[in-house]
Design a protein around this motif. Structure first.
Motif, PDB file in Angstrom:
ATOM      1  N   GLU A  14       0.861  -1.127  -0.142  1.00  0.00           N
ATOM      2  CA  GLU A  14       0.011  -0.149   0.237  1.00  0.00           C
ATOM      3  C   GLU A  14       0.742   1.323   0.007  1.00  0.00           C
ATOM      4  OE1 GLU A  14      -2.844   1.977   3.269  1.00  0.00           O
ATOM      5  OE2 GLU A  14      -3.014  -0.102   2.877  1.00  0.00           O
ATOM      6  N   ARG A  15       1.870   1.345   0.513  1.00  0.00           N
ATOM      7  CA  ARG A  15       2.770   2.547   0.691  1.00  0.00           C
ATOM      8  C   ARG A  15       3.497   2.780  -0.319  1.00  0.00           C
ATOM      9  NH1 ARG A  15       4.424   4.971   5.811  1.00  0.00           N
ATOM     10  NH2 ARG A  15       5.367   6.407   4.413  1.00  0.00           N
ATOM     11  N   VAL A  16       3.953   1.521  -1.169  1.00  0.00           N
ATOM     12  CA  VAL A  16       4.614   1.581  -2.251  1.00  0.00           C
ATOM     13  C   VAL A  16       3.790   2.311  -3.483  1.00  0.00           C
ATOM     14  CG1 VAL A  16       5.483   0.257  -4.247  1.00  0.00           C
ATOM     15  CG2 VAL A  16       6.186  -0.147  -1.910  1.00  0.00           C
ATOM     16  N   TRP A  17       2.460   1.835  -3.566  1.00  0.00           N
ATOM     17  CA  TRP A  17       1.473   2.525  -4.382  1.00  0.00           C
ATOM     18  C   TRP A  17       1.301   4.024  -4.062  1.00  0.00           C
ATOM     19  CZ3 TRP A  17      -0.859   0.834  -8.784  1.00  0.00           C
ATOM     20  CH2 TRP A  17      -0.645  -0.500  -9.021  1.00  0.00           C
ATOM     21  N   GLU A  18       1.230   4.405  -2.898  1.00  0.00           N
ATOM     22  CA  GLU A  18       0.997   5.808  -2.372  1.00  0.00           C
ATOM     23  C   GLU A  18       2.091   6.522  -2.854  1.00  0.00           C
ATOM     24  OE1 GLU A  18       0.058   6.008   1.534  1.00  0.00           O
ATOM     25  OE2 GLU A  18      -1.662   4.859   1.446  1.00  0.00           O
ATOM     26  N   THR A  19       3.334   6.018  -2.501  1.00  0.00           N
ATOM     27  CA  THR A  19       4.539   6.918  -2.762  1.00  0.00           C
ATOM     28  C   THR A  19       4.830   7.046  -3.927  1.00  0.00           C
ATOM     29  OG1 THR A  19       5.387   5.852  -0.714  1.00  0.00           O
ATOM     30  CG2 THR A  19       7.094   6.921  -2.052  1.00  0.00           C
ATOM     31  N   LEU A  20       5.014   6.140  -4.915  1.00  0.00           N
ATOM     32  CA  LEU A  20       5.110   6.256  -6.295  1.00  0.00           C
ATOM     33  C   LEU A  20       3.706   6.758  -7.353  1.00  0.00           C
ATOM     34  CD1 LEU A  20       6.883   2.719  -6.975  1.00  0.00           C
ATOM     35  CD2 LEU A  20       7.894   5.141  -6.759  1.00  0.00           C
ATOM     36  N   ALA A  21       2.696   7.148  -6.499  1.00  0.00           N
ATOM     37  CA  ALA A  21       1.499   7.745  -7.013  1.00  0.00           C
ATOM     38  C   ALA A  21       1.138   6.957  -8.166  1.00  0.00           C
ATOM     39  CB  ALA A  21       1.908   9.136  -7.292  1.00  0.00           C
ATOM     40  N   LEU A  22       0.837   5.522  -8.106  1.00  0.00           N
ATOM     41  CA  LEU A  22       0.416   4.730  -9.322  1.00  0.00           C
ATOM     42  C   LEU A  22      -1.231   4.570  -9.084  1.00  0.00           C
ATOM     43  CD1 LEU A  22       2.795   1.769  -8.706  1.00  0.00           C
ATOM     44  CD2 LEU A  22       3.016   3.741 -10.568  1.00  0.00           C
ATOM     45  N   VAL A  23      -1.597   4.691 -10.224  1.00  0.00           N
ATOM     46  CA  VAL A  23      -3.095   4.677 -10.588  1.00  0.00           C
ATOM     47  C   VAL A  23      -3.643   3.416 -11.247  1.00  0.00           C
ATOM     48  CG1 VAL A  23      -5.361   5.524 -11.570  1.00  0.00           C
ATOM     49  CG2 VAL A  23      -3.571   6.966 -10.406  1.00  0.00           C
ATOM     50  N   ARG A  24      -4.191   2.537 -10.987  1.00  0.00           N
ATOM     51  CA  ARG A  24      -4.618   1.353 -11.825  1.00  0.00           C
ATOM     52  C   ARG A  24      -6.033   1.720 -12.499  1.00  0.00           C
ATOM     53  NH1 ARG A  24      -4.404  -2.327  -6.660  1.00  0.00           N
ATOM     54  NH2 ARG A  24      -5.392  -0.159  -5.972  1.00  0.00           N
ATOM     55  N   CYS A  25      -6.143   1.568 -13.813  1.00  0.00           N
ATOM     56  CA  CYS A  25      -7.147   1.614 -14.298  1.00  0.00           C
ATOM     57  C   CYS A  25      -7.395   0.379 -15.477  1.00  0.00           C
ATOM     58  CB  CYS A  25      -7.050   2.757 -15.528  1.00  0.00           C
ATOM     59  SG  CYS A  25      -6.881   4.374 -14.808  1.00  0.00           S
ATOM     60  N   TYR A  26      -8.762  -0.172 -15.276  1.00  0.00           N
ATOM     61  CA  TYR A  26      -9.178  -1.310 -15.943  1.00  0.00           C
ATOM     62  C   TYR A  26      -9.803  -1.016 -17.492  1.00  0.00           C
ATOM     63  CZ  TYR A  26      -7.982  -3.244 -11.452  1.00  0.00           C
ATOM     64  OH  TYR A  26      -7.523  -3.478 -10.293  1.00  0.00           O
ATOM     65  N   THR A  27      -9.499  -1.681 -18.361  1.00  0.00           N
ATOM     66  CA  THR A  27     -10.366  -1.486 -19.811  1.00  0.00           C
ATOM     67  C   THR A  27     -11.502  -2.338 -19.834  1.00  0.00           C
ATOM     68  OG1 THR A  27      -8.647  -3.116 -20.586  1.00  0.00           O
ATOM     69  CG2 THR A  27      -8.158  -0.773 -20.787  1.00  0.00           C
ATOM     70  N   LYS A  28     -12.567  -1.879 -20.774  1.00  0.00           N
ATOM     71  CA  LYS A  28     -13.826  -2.549 -20.916  1.00  0.00           C
ATOM     72  C   LYS A  28     -13.778  -2.393 -22.430  1.00  0.00           C
ATOM     73  CE  LYS A  28     -18.604  -2.402 -20.101  1.00  0.00           C
ATOM     74  NZ  LYS A  28     -18.924  -2.900 -21.276  1.00  0.00           N
ATOM     75  N   LYS A  29     -14.323  -3.875 -23.097  1.00  0.00           N
ATOM     76  CA  LYS A  29     -14.792  -3.776 -24.553  1.00  0.00           C
ATOM     77  C   LYS A  29     -16.447  -3.812 -24.383  1.00  0.00           C
ATOM     78  CE  LYS A  29     -11.100  -6.787 -26.159  1.00  0.00           C
ATOM     79  NZ  LYS A  29     -10.749  -8.153 -26.724  1.00  0.00           N
ATOM     80  N   ARG A  30     -16.903  -3.153 -25.481  1.00  0.00           N
ATOM     81  CA  ARG A  30     -18.494  -2.807 -25.628  1.00  0.00           C
ATOM     82  C   ARG A  30     -18.953  -4.137 -25.558  1.00  0.00           C
ATOM     83  NH1 ARG A  30     -20.141  -0.406 -31.049  1.00  0.00           N
ATOM     84  NH2 ARG A  30     -20.220  -2.607 -31.436  1.00  0.00           N
ATOM     85  N   GLY A  31     -20.072  -4.147 -24.745  1.00  0.00           N
ATOM     86  CA  GLY A  31     -20.782  -5.462 -24.582  1.00  0.00           C
ATOM     87  C   GLY A  31     -20.220  -6.711 -23.732  1.00  0.00           C
ATOM     88  N   SER A  32     -18.956  -6.464 -23.051  1.00  0.00           N
ATOM     89  CA  SER A  32     -18.471  -7.356 -22.144  1.00  0.00           C
ATOM     90  C   SER A  32     -18.118  -6.641 -20.903  1.00  0.00           C
ATOM     91  CB  SER A  32     -17.140  -7.974 -22.858  1.00  0.00           C
ATOM     92  OG  SER A  32     -16.286  -7.147 -23.062  1.00  0.00           O
ATOM     93  N   PRO A  33     -17.878  -7.474 -19.918  1.00  0.00           N
ATOM     94  CA  PRO A  33     -17.467  -7.055 -18.618  1.00  0.00           C
ATOM     95  C   PRO A  33     -16.118  -6.471 -18.518  1.00  0.00           C
ATOM     96  CG  PRO A  33     -17.565  -9.608 -18.520  1.00  0.00           C
ATOM     97  CD  PRO A  33     -18.176  -9.063 -19.641  1.00  0.00           C
ATOM     98  N   PRO A  34     -15.700  -5.764 -17.490  1.00  0.00           N
ATOM     99  CA  PRO A  34     -14.344  -5.124 -17.642  1.00  0.00           C
ATOM    100  C   PRO A  34     -13.530  -6.571 -17.175  1.00  0.00           C
ATOM    101  CG  PRO A  34     -16.077  -4.130 -15.974  1.00  0.00           C
ATOM    102  CD  PRO A  34     -16.735  -5.144 -16.627  1.00  0.00           C
ATOM    103  N   ASP A  35     -12.015  -6.143 -17.852  1.00  0.00           N
ATOM    104  CA  ASP A  35     -11.130  -6.881 -17.384  1.00  0.00           C
ATOM    105  C   ASP A  35     -10.513  -6.624 -16.105  1.00  0.00           C
ATOM    106  OD1 ASP A  35      -9.040  -8.841 -17.626  1.00  0.00           O
ATOM    107  OD2 ASP A  35      -7.881  -7.734 -19.085  1.00  0.00           O
ATOM    108  N   PHE A  36     -10.760  -7.177 -15.028  1.00  0.00           N
ATOM    109  CA  PHE A  36      -9.947  -6.837 -13.945  1.00  0.00           C
ATOM    110  C   PHE A  36      -8.636  -7.593 -13.595  1.00  0.00           C
ATOM    111  CE2 PHE A  36     -14.354  -5.692 -12.581  1.00  0.00           C
ATOM    112  CZ  PHE A  36     -14.273  -4.400 -12.469  1.00  0.00           C
ATOM    113  N   GLU A  37      -8.262  -8.315 -14.625  1.00  0.00           N
ATOM    114  CA  GLU A  37      -7.104  -9.281 -14.552  1.00  0.00           C
ATOM    115  C   GLU A  37      -5.663  -8.429 -14.621  1.00  0.00           C
ATOM    116  OE1 GLU A  37      -7.050 -12.557 -13.399  1.00  0.00           O
ATOM    117  OE2 GLU A  37      -9.158 -12.164 -13.282  1.00  0.00           O
TER     118      GLU A  37
END
Length: 143
Positions: free
Chosen positions: A38-61
């Motif tokens: 958690e501290r590494v993600w906060e310190t490096l200011a990393l943001v996770r974004c998930y992509t989604k194709k039309r008509g299908s659920p998001p890819d959380f992998e």
């Protein structure tokens, strides 16, 4: 990062943990890994974004990881991470998550993304691309 927290006394661990920019872990007992991550993600200011194709659920992998310090956390930087020519054919994007007022929200290239947002990119249609003023130049440059 201080390791071997299982060897020293609790008072020493407490003293080390209260110091600024420090994390106390124990690899032997597997303690403190979650907090370290958690501290590494906060310190490096990393943001996770998930992509989604039309008509299908998001890819959380596999998230697309963006940084606030390097290229920013905009839809445009996400498009560049996915493919460099995606920005040229970008029409708009739908975003679900903390960065929107309602879900889904239709946004442009300069929308700031938050951690764990879901993004669906909508490209221009062929008719819209041909109407684009740079279309002929792009075709000529390709050939």
């Amino acid at each position: 990062v201080y390791n071997k927290a299982d060897i020293v006394s609790l008072e020493d661990v407490d003293h080390l943990a209260r110091m600024p920019h420090s994390v106390v872990i124990s690899c032997n007992l597997q303690l403190g890994y979650d907090y370290l991550l958690e501290r590494v993600w906060e310190t490096l200011a990393l943001v996770r974004c998930y992509t989604k194709k039309r008509g299908s659920p998001p890819d959380f992998e596999e998230p697309v990881v963006l940084t606030r310090d390097r290229h920013g956390c905009t839809v445009e930087s996400l498009c560049h991470q996915v493919h460099r020519s995606l920005v040229d054919d970008f029409h708009f994007a739908y975003v679900w998550g903390a960065s929107t007022k309602h879900n889904p929200q239709r946004v442009g290239l300069h929308h700031e993304l938050e951690d764990e947002d879901v993004v669906q990119i909508v490209k221009k249609t062929n008719t819209q691309i041909k109407r684009d003023k740079n279309y002929n130049e792009r075709v000529q440059a390709h050939w």
